[in-house]
Design an enzyme around this catalytic site. Sequence first.
Site, PDB file in Angstrom:
ATOM      1  N   ARG A 266      31.159  70.107   8.898  1.00 59.05           N
ATOM      2  CA  ARG A 266      31.878  68.931   8.800  1.00 59.05           C
ATOM      3  C   ARG A 266      32.067  68.322   9.902  1.00 59.05           C
ATOM      4  O   ARG A 266      32.376  66.814  10.122  1.00 59.05           O
ATOM      5  CB  ARG A 266      33.151  69.298   8.186  1.00 59.05           C
ATOM      6  CG  ARG A 266      34.068  68.306   7.652  1.00 59.05           C
ATOM      7  CD  ARG A 266      35.383  68.285   7.142  1.00 59.05           C
ATOM      8  NE  ARG A 266      35.819  69.670   6.775  1.00 59.05           N
ATOM      9  CZ  ARG A 266      36.540  70.310   7.312  1.00 59.05           C
ATOM     10  NH1 ARG A 266      37.094  69.919   8.734  1.00 59.05           N
ATOM     11  NH2 ARG A 266      37.195  71.480   7.212  1.00 59.05           N
TER      12      ARG A 266
ATOM     13  N   TYR B 223      36.617  41.044   2.264  1.00 64.37           N
ATOM     14  CA  TYR B 223      35.761  41.571   1.222  1.00 64.37           C
ATOM     15  C   TYR B 223      36.938  42.199   0.162  1.00 64.37           C
ATOM     16  O   TYR B 223      37.970  42.891   0.480  1.00 64.37           O
ATOM     17  CB  TYR B 223      34.872  42.919   1.774  1.00 64.37           C
ATOM     18  CG  TYR B 223      34.227  44.049   0.973  1.00 64.37           C
ATOM     19  CD1 TYR B 223      33.412  43.486   0.035  1.00 64.37           C
ATOM     20  CD2 TYR B 223      34.591  45.293   0.917  1.00 64.37           C
ATOM     21  CE1 TYR B 223      32.493  44.240  -0.690  1.00 64.37           C
ATOM     22  CE2 TYR B 223      33.988  46.256   0.056  1.00 64.37           C
ATOM     23  CZ  TYR B 223      32.883  45.764  -0.681  1.00 64.37           C
ATOM     24  OH  TYR B 223      32.194  46.328  -1.513  1.00 64.37           O
TER      25      TYR B 223
ATOM     26  N   ASP C  84      35.183  44.113  10.238  1.00 62.93           N
ATOM     27  CA  ASP C  84      34.236  44.335   9.467  1.00 62.93           C
ATOM     28  C   ASP C  84      33.123  43.511   9.870  1.00 62.93           C
ATOM     29  O   ASP C  84      33.100  42.545   9.711  1.00 62.93           O
ATOM     30  CB  ASP C  84      34.637  44.285   8.001  1.00 62.93           C
ATOM     31  CG  ASP C  84      33.718  44.534   7.094  1.00 62.93           C
ATOM     32  OD1 ASP C  84      32.385  44.658   7.377  1.00 62.93           O
ATOM     33  OD2 ASP C  84      34.080  44.975   5.532  1.00 62.93           O
TER      34      ASP C  84
ATOM     35  N   LYS D 112      24.311  48.511   3.534  1.00 59.70           N
ATOM     36  CA  LYS D 112      23.721  47.292   3.418  1.00 59.70           C
ATOM     37  C   LYS D 112      22.298  47.206   4.425  1.00 59.70           C
ATOM     38  O   LYS D 112      21.615  47.803   3.993  1.00 59.70           O
ATOM     39  CB  LYS D 112      24.528  45.838   3.757  1.00 59.70           C
ATOM     40  CG  LYS D 112      25.995  46.092   3.135  1.00 59.70           C
ATOM     41  CD  LYS D 112      25.955  45.729   1.559  1.00 59.70           C
ATOM     42  CE  LYS D 112      27.037  46.031   0.755  1.00 59.70           C
ATOM     43  NZ  LYS D 112      28.460  45.641   1.215  1.00 59.70           N
TER      44      LYS D 112
HETATM   45  C1  LIG Z   1      29.644  46.312   0.730  1.00 60.94           C
HETATM   46  C2  LIG Z   1      30.798  45.972   1.727  1.00 60.94           C
HETATM   47  C3  LIG Z   1      31.555  47.024   2.247  1.00 60.94           C
HETATM   48  C4  LIG Z   1      31.612  48.288   1.399  1.00 60.94           C
HETATM   49  O1  LIG Z   1      30.525  49.105   1.631  1.00 60.94           O
HETATM   50  P1  LIG Z   1      30.308  50.311   0.487  1.00 60.94           P
HETATM   51  O2  LIG Z   1      29.259  50.928   1.241  1.00 60.94           O
HETATM   52  O3  LIG Z   1      29.695  49.591  -0.791  1.00 60.94           O
HETATM   53  O4  LIG Z   1      31.679  51.010   0.244  1.00 60.94           O
HETATM   54  C5  LIG Z   1      32.600  46.512   3.001  1.00 60.94           C
HETATM   55  N1  LIG Z   1      32.534  45.476   3.592  1.00 60.94           N
HETATM   56  C6  LIG Z   1      31.663  44.434   3.294  1.00 60.94           C
HETATM   57  C7  LIG Z   1      31.683  43.144   4.065  1.00 60.94           C
HETATM   58  C8  LIG Z   1      30.751  44.747   2.359  1.00 60.94           C
HETATM   59  O5  LIG Z   1      29.704  43.689   1.980  1.00 60.94           O
END
Ligand SMILES: *Cc1c(COP(=O)(O)O)cnc(C)c1O
Length: 392
Positions: A58, A111, A183, A208
Site C-alpha cells: 500500500r 467540476y 484542479d 482523462k
Molecule cells: C473528470 C474530472 C475529475 C474527476 O475524475 P474521475 O477520475 O472521473 O474521478 C475531476 N476534475 C475534473 C476537472 C474532471 O474533468
Amino acid sequence: MERDGERPFGPLTDLVLGGRSVVEQHGFVNPPIVRGSTVLSPTVADLEGRTGRYAYGRRGTPTSDALADALKTLEGGAHVALTPSGLNAVATALLAVLGAGDHLLMVDTVYQPTRHLCDLTLKRLGIETTYYEPSVGAQIADLIRPETKAVFVESPGSLTFEIQDIPAIAGAAHARGVAVVMDNTWATPLFFKAHDQGVDLSVTAGTKYLGGHADLLLGTISANEAYAPALIAAHGALGLCVGPDDMFLALRGLRTLGVRLAHQQDAGLRVARWLESRSEVARVLHPALENDPGHALWRRDFTGASSLFAIELKPGPKGAVAAFLDGLRLFGLGYSWGGFESLAIPYDARPIRTASRWAPAGPTVRIHVGLEEVGDLIADLDAGLARYAAAL
Ligand SMILES: *Cc1c(COP(=O)(O)O)cnc(C)c1O
C-alpha cells in the site's frame, strides 16, 4: 533514466524517459507490473530497521514509483501521490490542508462532483466553503478570513471554460499563509506548470488525457516542497493505493501524452474555428480563440490548450439539440473525456452556479475532439447543425 549533472531534457523526452531504469528492468523497455501486499525482509533487524526500499504494497511498489517518478519530473514539484480516481485526488488534496473549523474558498465554476464533496462531506467534517467568481483575481484577498486555509482554483472552469488569474490569486493567498490547490485536469502539467504559477497542491484526473484511452480511472496529486509532508501524511493515513494494471495503463498513456495533446490541441482548434463560423452557433467557449474573454490570461500563463471546449447554440428547443446530437456518427454521447474518441454532451450550467451568473445565448453543448480525421468530424457536426436548424 536521467543522468545526473547533464542538461535537463525537454518535456517530450521526459515523457519517454520518466520512471524507467533499464538496469533494474533487466533491459526491458517498460517497468514490470508488480502485484504485492507483503514485502519480505531477510532478518528481524531488516524488518524492524526498515532497511528495504519497500515495506508494504500500500505504501509503494516499483510500479507506483515508476509512475510517480515520471509524473514528478513532468509536474516539477517535490512529491506525487496516486489515487484511485480524479475526484479522490481532489478530496485527498483538500483533506491534506483542511480540518474542522477551517474555511475553504472554492471557485464557482468547479467540476460539479468537487462541489458535492464540499457541500456534503467537508461540511459534515466542519469545513465551511465559500464559492467565489472565477474572475476574482487578487481580490480573493477580500474573502480570506483568519480561518481560511485553502483557495481552490480550476482553470478553465468546468463546462464554461473561464480562465482564472492564478498567479494573482496565489500571491494574495500566500501573503496570508493560505494554501493554493488546483484542479489542472484540462491543461495537464504539459500545458500548465501549476507549481511555477504559485499552486501548492495540483491535482489531475489521470482518467482523462493521461490515460488517454477511456479505459482507466486514476488521480494524481503533485505537491511542492512546502506541502509534500502534508500530502504524504494524508495520502498514507487514508490508505489510498491504485491497482498495478491501472498504473501500468497510466504509464503507457504517459509515453504518448505529448503527441496526443499536440494533435488534439490543433484538431480541437480547427473544429472550434469552424464552429465559430456557423450561423447556428452563438459563441464558442475556448480560451485559445482570440476573442474568448480568457484569451489574454490563457496566452500569458498556459503553453497549450487541450481539445475540450463548448458551444452556445442560437436559441432552440430541447428537441432540436437532441436532433443535433442523436444523429452524430463520430461524437459519442458520454461523460468523461481525454480519450482517443470524440464526444459531445448537452449541459446546463445555470443550476450549478451560486456565486456567478451564467447566461448562455441558447442551449449549450460540450465537445471533446479525439483523434479521428478533422474533416470527418467537421462533416459530422455540419450534418448535425443542419438537423438543429431544421428542427427550430
Ligand atoms: C473528470 C474530472 C475529475 C474527476 O475524475 P474521475 O477520475 O472521473 O474521478 C475531476 N476534475 C475534473 C476537472 C474532471 O474533468
